[in-house]
Scaffold this motif. Structure first.
Motif, short mmCIF file in Angstrom:
data_model
loop_
_atom_site.label_atom_id
_atom_site.label_comp_id
_atom_site.label_asym_id
_atom_site.label_seq_id
_atom_site.Cartn_x
_atom_site.Cartn_y
_atom_site.Cartn_z
N VAL A 25 -47.36 74.13 -45.75
CA VAL A 25 -47.98 72.95 -45.14
C VAL A 25 -48.24 73.17 -43.66
O VAL A 25 -49.31 72.84 -43.15
N ILE A 26 -47.30 73.76 -42.95
CA ILE A 26 -47.47 73.99 -41.51
C ILE A 26 -48.56 75.02 -41.25
O ILE A 26 -49.42 74.82 -40.38
N SER A 27 -48.55 76.11 -42.00
CA SER A 27 -49.60 77.12 -41.79
C SER A 27 -50.97 76.57 -42.17
O SER A 27 -51.96 76.84 -41.49
N ASN A 28 -51.03 75.76 -43.21
CA ASN A 28 -52.27 75.12 -43.61
C ASN A 28 -52.76 74.17 -42.51
O ASN A 28 -53.95 74.11 -42.21
N GLY A 29 -51.85 73.44 -41.88
CA GLY A 29 -52.20 72.54 -40.79
C GLY A 29 -52.75 73.28 -39.59
O GLY A 29 -53.73 72.83 -38.97
N GLY A 58 -63.94 67.04 -35.01
CA GLY A 58 -63.62 68.19 -35.85
C GLY A 58 -62.13 68.41 -35.98
O GLY A 58 -61.62 68.71 -37.07
N LEU A 59 -61.41 68.24 -34.87
CA LEU A 59 -59.95 68.39 -34.91
C LEU A 59 -59.33 67.31 -35.79
O LEU A 59 -58.41 67.59 -36.57
N GLY A 60 -59.84 66.10 -35.70
CA GLY A 60 -59.33 65.00 -36.54
C GLY A 60 -59.58 65.25 -38.02
O GLY A 60 -58.72 65.00 -38.86
N PHE A 61 -60.78 65.73 -38.34
CA PHE A 61 -61.07 66.05 -39.74
C PHE A 61 -60.16 67.17 -40.24
O PHE A 61 -59.68 67.13 -41.38
N GLY A 62 -59.92 68.18 -39.41
CA GLY A 62 -59.04 69.28 -39.82
C GLY A 62 -57.62 68.83 -40.04
O GLY A 62 -56.98 69.20 -41.04
N LEU A 63 -57.09 67.99 -39.14
CA LEU A 63 -55.73 67.50 -39.31
C LEU A 63 -55.62 66.56 -40.51
O LEU A 63 -54.62 66.58 -41.23
N ARG A 65 -57.45 66.67 -43.23
CA ARG A 65 -57.51 67.51 -44.43
C ARG A 65 -56.17 68.22 -44.67
O ARG A 65 -55.70 68.33 -45.80
N ALA A 66 -55.55 68.69 -43.60
CA ALA A 66 -54.25 69.35 -43.72
C ALA A 66 -53.18 68.37 -44.21
O ALA A 66 -52.35 68.71 -45.05
N TYR A 67 -53.22 67.14 -43.70
CA TYR A 67 -52.26 66.12 -44.15
C TYR A 67 -52.45 65.82 -45.64
O TYR A 67 -51.49 65.71 -46.39
N SER A 68 -53.69 65.68 -46.04
CA SER A 68 -54.00 65.38 -47.43
C SER A 68 -53.51 66.49 -48.37
O SER A 68 -52.91 66.23 -49.42
N GLU A 69 -53.77 67.73 -48.00
CA GLU A 69 -53.33 68.85 -48.84
C GLU A 69 -51.81 69.00 -48.82
O GLU A 69 -51.21 69.36 -49.83
#
Length: 84
Positions: A25-29, A58-63, A65-69
Motif C-alpha cells: 500500500v505504501i509503495s503503491n501510494g 494530479g497529486l490529488g487524483f494519484g493519492l 487512486r492509491a487510497y482506493s487500491e
C-alpha cells in the motif's frame, strides 16, 4: 532434551501478512502520487501556462487512486470490513 515452543505460529504469520500488505500500500501510494504529480507538472507546462492547479489536481487524483487500491487490498485480505 530439546524444548518445543508453545507460542502460536499464527501471530507471526498474521503479523507478516499485515506488514506485507502495508508495504504494498505504501509503495503503491508513492508511485501513484508521483505519477499524478508528474502528469500535473506536464499538463501545467504544456497546456495551462505554468499554473499550479494541474499539479495539485494530479497529486490529488494519484493519492485518491492509491487510497482506493489500498482499501481494496485490505478488504481482500479480510483485514478491513465495511459496516453496513
Amino acid at each position: 532434551m530439546s524444548q518445543v515452543s508453545t507460542t502460536p505460529a499464527t501471530s507471526s504469520s498474521s503479523s507478516s501478512l499485515v506488514n506485507a500488505k502495508w508495504d504494498i500500500v505504501i509503495s503503491n501510494g508513492i508511485v501513484k502520487s508521483g505519477l499524478g504529480f508528474g502528469a500535473g507538472v506536464l499538463a501545467s507546462v504544456l497546456i495551462f501556462k505554468r499554473r499550479a492547479f494541474p499539479v495539485w489536481l494530479g497529486l490529488g487524483f494519484g493519492l485518491g487512486r492509491a487510497y482506493s487500491e489500498g482499501d481494496s487490498i485490505f478488504r481482500e485480505a479480510g483485514l478491513r470490513q465495511v459496516k453496513a
